[in-house]
Design a protein around this motif. Sequence first.
Motif, PDB file in Angstrom:
ATOM      1  N   SER A 121       0.828  -1.204   0.000  1.00  0.00           N
ATOM      2  CA  SER A 121       0.000   0.000   0.000  1.00  0.00           C
ATOM      3  C   SER A 121       0.863   1.256   0.000  1.00  0.00           C
ATOM      4  CB  SER A 121      -0.933  -0.002   1.208  1.00  0.00           C
ATOM      5  OG  SER A 121      -1.811  -1.105   1.169  1.00  0.00           O
ATOM      6  N   TRP A 122       1.969   1.213   0.732  1.00  0.00           N
ATOM      7  CA  TRP A 122       2.867   2.371   0.780  1.00  0.00           C
ATOM      8  C   TRP A 122       3.495   2.623  -0.588  1.00  0.00           C
ATOM      9  CZ3 TRP A 122       3.085   6.505   3.340  1.00  0.00           C
ATOM     10  CH2 TRP A 122       4.237   7.294   3.391  1.00  0.00           C
ATOM     11  N   GLN A 123       3.847   1.568  -1.286  1.00  0.00           N
ATOM     12  CA  GLN A 123       4.375   1.732  -2.643  1.00  0.00           C
ATOM     13  C   GLN A 123       3.308   2.337  -3.572  1.00  0.00           C
ATOM     14  OE1 GLN A 123       5.558  -2.370  -2.975  1.00  0.00           O
ATOM     15  NE2 GLN A 123       7.715  -1.920  -2.529  1.00  0.00           N
ATOM     16  N   ALA A 124       2.047   1.949  -3.363  1.00  0.00           N
ATOM     17  CA  ALA A 124       0.960   2.568  -4.124  1.00  0.00           C
ATOM     18  C   ALA A 124       0.815   4.039  -3.753  1.00  0.00           C
ATOM     19  CB  ALA A 124      -0.351   1.823  -3.863  1.00  0.00           C
ATOM     20  N   MET A 125       0.997   4.361  -2.482  1.00  0.00           N
ATOM     21  CA  MET A 125       0.928   5.766  -2.040  1.00  0.00           C
ATOM     22  C   MET A 125       2.008   6.594  -2.720  1.00  0.00           C
ATOM     23  SD  MET A 125      -1.534   5.922   0.439  1.00  0.00           S
ATOM     24  CE  MET A 125      -1.190   7.031   1.796  1.00  0.00           C
ATOM     25  N   GLU A 126       3.199   6.021  -2.860  1.00  0.00           N
ATOM     26  CA  GLU A 126       4.269   6.737  -3.561  1.00  0.00           C
ATOM     27  C   GLU A 126       3.845   7.075  -4.992  1.00  0.00           C
ATOM     28  OE1 GLU A 126       8.413   5.114  -1.613  1.00  0.00           O
ATOM     29  OE2 GLU A 126       7.271   3.678  -2.827  1.00  0.00           O
ATOM     30  N   GLU A 153      12.203  -1.333   2.941  1.00  0.00           N
ATOM     31  CA  GLU A 153      11.675  -1.908   1.711  1.00  0.00           C
ATOM     32  C   GLU A 153      11.144  -0.887   0.711  1.00  0.00           C
ATOM     33  OE1 GLU A 153       9.114  -5.293   2.264  1.00  0.00           O
ATOM     34  OE2 GLU A 153      10.038  -5.788   4.195  1.00  0.00           O
ATOM     35  N   THR A 154      11.122   0.403   1.063  1.00  0.00           N
ATOM     36  CA  THR A 154      10.603   1.414   0.143  1.00  0.00           C
ATOM     37  C   THR A 154      11.542   2.614   0.116  1.00  0.00           C
ATOM     38  OG1 THR A 154       9.256   2.717   1.685  1.00  0.00           O
ATOM     39  CG2 THR A 154       8.284   0.684   0.816  1.00  0.00           C
ATOM     40  N   GLU A 155      11.176   3.599  -0.674  1.00  0.00           N
ATOM     41  CA  GLU A 155      12.060   4.741  -0.917  1.00  0.00           C
ATOM     42  C   GLU A 155      11.705   5.983  -0.112  1.00  0.00           C
ATOM     43  OE1 GLU A 155      14.713   4.445  -2.885  1.00  0.00           O
ATOM     44  OE2 GLU A 155      14.143   2.347  -3.168  1.00  0.00           O
ATOM     45  N   THR A 156      10.564   5.986   0.587  1.00  0.00           N
ATOM     46  CA  THR A 156      10.046   7.219   1.174  1.00  0.00           C
ATOM     47  C   THR A 156       9.828   7.084   2.672  1.00  0.00           C
ATOM     48  OG1 THR A 156       8.883   7.675  -0.910  1.00  0.00           O
ATOM     49  CG2 THR A 156       8.219   8.960   1.012  1.00  0.00           C
ATOM     50  N   VAL A 157      10.385   8.002   3.438  1.00  0.00           N
ATOM     51  CA  VAL A 157      10.065   8.111   4.861  1.00  0.00           C
ATOM     52  C   VAL A 157       8.716   8.828   4.980  1.00  0.00           C
ATOM     53  CG1 VAL A 157      10.769   9.075   7.084  1.00  0.00           C
ATOM     54  CG2 VAL A 157      12.505   8.258   5.471  1.00  0.00           C
ATOM     55  N   PRO A 158       7.769   8.294   5.724  1.00  0.00           N
ATOM     56  CA  PRO A 158       6.487   8.997   5.866  1.00  0.00           C
ATOM     57  C   PRO A 158       6.688  10.435   6.334  1.00  0.00           C
ATOM     58  CG  PRO A 158       6.339   6.794   6.803  1.00  0.00           C
ATOM     59  CD  PRO A 158       7.791   7.025   6.480  1.00  0.00           C
ATOM     60  N   ALA A 159       5.893  11.332   5.765  1.00  0.00           N
ATOM     61  CA  ALA A 159       5.977  12.730   6.198  1.00  0.00           C
ATOM     62  C   ALA A 159       5.442  12.889   7.610  1.00  0.00           C
ATOM     63  CB  ALA A 159       5.196  13.626   5.237  1.00  0.00           C
ATOM     64  N   VAL A 160       4.399  12.121   7.944  1.00  0.00           N
ATOM     65  CA  VAL A 160       3.817  12.164   9.283  1.00  0.00           C
ATOM     66  C   VAL A 160       3.391  10.764   9.698  1.00  0.00           C
ATOM     67  CG1 VAL A 160       2.898  14.501   8.875  1.00  0.00           C
ATOM     68  CG2 VAL A 160       1.402  12.525   8.619  1.00  0.00           C
ATOM     69  N   ASN A 161       3.242  10.593  11.007  1.00  0.00           N
ATOM     70  CA  ASN A 161       2.576   9.423  11.577  1.00  0.00           C
ATOM     71  C   ASN A 161       1.532   9.963  12.534  1.00  0.00           C
ATOM     72  OD1 ASN A 161       1.862   6.827  12.404  1.00  0.00           O
ATOM     73  ND2 ASN A 161       3.694   6.506  13.646  1.00  0.00           N
ATOM     74  N   GLN A 162       0.270   9.694  12.243  1.00  0.00           N
ATOM     75  CA  GLN A 162      -0.830  10.168  13.088  1.00  0.00           C
ATOM     76  C   GLN A 162      -1.164   9.077  14.092  1.00  0.00           C
ATOM     77  OE1 GLN A 162      -5.502  10.860  12.352  1.00  0.00           O
ATOM     78  NE2 GLN A 162      -4.211  12.154  11.056  1.00  0.00           N
ATOM     79  N   ILE A 163      -0.987   9.368  15.379  1.00  0.00           N
ATOM     80  CA  ILE A 163      -1.116   8.349  16.416  1.00  0.00           C
ATOM     81  C   ILE A 163      -1.940   8.872  17.588  1.00  0.00           C
ATOM     82  CG2 ILE A 163       1.016   7.112  15.847  1.00  0.00           C
ATOM     83  CD1 ILE A 163       2.455   8.723  17.999  1.00  0.00           C
ATOM     84  N   GLU A 164      -2.538   7.935  18.332  1.00  0.00           N
ATOM     85  CA  GLU A 164      -3.199   8.334  19.578  1.00  0.00           C
ATOM     86  C   GLU A 164      -2.168   8.980  20.495  1.00  0.00           C
ATOM     87  OE1 GLU A 164      -5.226   6.431  23.593  1.00  0.00           O
ATOM     88  OE2 GLU A 164      -5.088   5.159  21.797  1.00  0.00           O
ATOM     89  N   LEU A 165      -2.474  10.178  20.984  1.00  0.00           N
ATOM     90  CA  LEU A 165      -1.511  10.868  21.829  1.00  0.00           C
ATOM     91  C   LEU A 165      -2.237  11.918  22.662  1.00  0.00           C
ATOM     92  CD1 LEU A 165       2.044  11.900  20.634  1.00  0.00           C
ATOM     93  CD2 LEU A 165       0.881  13.097  22.481  1.00  0.00           C
ATOM     94  N   HIS A 166      -2.085  11.823  23.967  1.00  0.00           N
ATOM     95  CA  HIS A 166      -2.693  12.764  24.912  1.00  0.00           C
ATOM     96  C   HIS A 166      -1.852  12.711  26.186  1.00  0.00           C
ATOM     97  CE1 HIS A 166      -4.682   9.013  26.328  1.00  0.00           C
ATOM     98  NE2 HIS A 166      -4.887   8.800  25.023  1.00  0.00           N
ATOM     99  N   PRO A 167      -2.102  13.564  27.173  1.00  0.00           N
ATOM    100  CA  PRO A 167      -1.172  13.671  28.298  1.00  0.00           C
ATOM    101  C   PRO A 167      -0.889  12.402  29.077  1.00  0.00           C
ATOM    102  CG  PRO A 167      -2.451  15.668  28.189  1.00  0.00           C
ATOM    103  CD  PRO A 167      -3.036  14.720  27.160  1.00  0.00           C
ATOM    104  N   THR A 168      -1.811  11.442  29.126  1.00  0.00           N
ATOM    105  CA  THR A 168      -1.497  10.203  29.840  1.00  0.00           C
ATOM    106  C   THR A 168      -1.048   9.083  28.908  1.00  0.00           C
ATOM    107  OG1 THR A 168      -3.779   9.340  29.817  1.00  0.00           O
ATOM    108  CG2 THR A 168      -3.163  10.783  31.656  1.00  0.00           C
ATOM    109  N   PHE A 169      -0.886   9.396  27.624  1.00  0.00           N
ATOM    110  CA  PHE A 169      -0.383   8.412  26.653  1.00  0.00           C
ATOM    111  C   PHE A 169       0.425   9.177  25.611  1.00  0.00           C
ATOM    112  CE2 PHE A 169      -0.970   5.365  23.033  1.00  0.00           C
ATOM    113  CZ  PHE A 169      -0.290   4.299  23.611  1.00  0.00           C
ATOM    114  N   GLN A 170       1.719   9.349  25.898  1.00  0.00           N
ATOM    115  CA  GLN A 170       2.529  10.314  25.160  1.00  0.00           C
ATOM    116  C   GLN A 170       3.393   9.710  24.056  1.00  0.00           C
ATOM    117  OE1 GLN A 170       4.491  13.085  27.893  1.00  0.00           O
ATOM    118  NE2 GLN A 170       2.727  13.009  29.266  1.00  0.00           N
ATOM    119  N   GLN A 171       3.443   8.402  23.934  1.00  0.00           N
ATOM    120  CA  GLN A 171       4.094   7.745  22.795  1.00  0.00           C
ATOM    121  C   GLN A 171       5.532   8.255  22.572  1.00  0.00           C
ATOM    122  OE1 GLN A 171       2.527   5.259  20.935  1.00  0.00           O
ATOM    123  NE2 GLN A 171       0.587   6.015  20.122  1.00  0.00           N
TER     124      GLN A 171
END
Length: 278
Positions: A121-126, A153-171
């Motif tokens: 899917s990431w290769q398709a995104m590229e 395995e691919t050529e592109t570093v993701p521009a962003v990673n959208q993740i669950e994140l709030h003060p008690t779960f800071q990742q």
Amino acid sequence: MSQVPRIPLNDGNSIPQLGFGVFLVQPDEAERIVSDALEAGYRHIDTAAIYGNEVGVGRAIAASGIPRDELFITTKLANPDQGTRSAHDAIDLSLAKLQLDKVDLYLIHWPTPARDLYVESWQAMEQIRDDGKTTSIGVSNFQIPHLDRLLAETETVPAVNQIELHPTFQQREIRAWGVEHDMRIESWGPLGQGKYDLFGLAPITAAATAHGVTPAQIVIRWHLQSGLIVFPKSNSVDRIRENFDVFGFELSGEELAAIDALEADNRVGGHPDVVGNA
């Protein structure tokens, strides 16, 4: 000129640091709610195919009269649409619903590792990016092993990673990976989704009292000053406006540290190794 800072991305583009999310916004309410957000000053809208509200988002954009180059629109590849051909069909459908020629950011919504389609899917995104249907590409809910595999395995570093994140779960580990690899972090569920008493925690109530603002404004400000991209959501026009009004004060180093100390590994959403694997 918008007062919202723009964050540079690793592909030479940039993204407004504060946006408006439409997760759980009902399709028949989306046009009104996004119109309220645009009127309040938001120019960054985050939606997804699986939310079922891209049509309403597109109508609000079209009716707003705001020049396209002043807007930043994100949508996401749904789990059932992972894979090369499905991904290409999915972006075309999303663009038609949004009434847009391209989006500014297209994300893989979940890694769904048991299906083992996220690299394909990431290769398709590229290719979707190269075809001009999105300006930037990224991922959502990816863990470090998923990210490491993309790099291998691919050529592109993701521009962003959208993740669950709030003060008690800071990742913090994924955020550190992002710093190392020049990948920005977006916070979903930035106010804890109402699943625990975030606004009653002492460092947040104390800061709200000190600055004469709401606890929600304090938490949004914490995300911004932590260098995170954040998009709170609300169906209430008053709260939509309130959540945008976070640029007239600044948290002190002590206030930031007190909120940082709330980390409790408190995930309240689905785990990325599980969601969408069925």
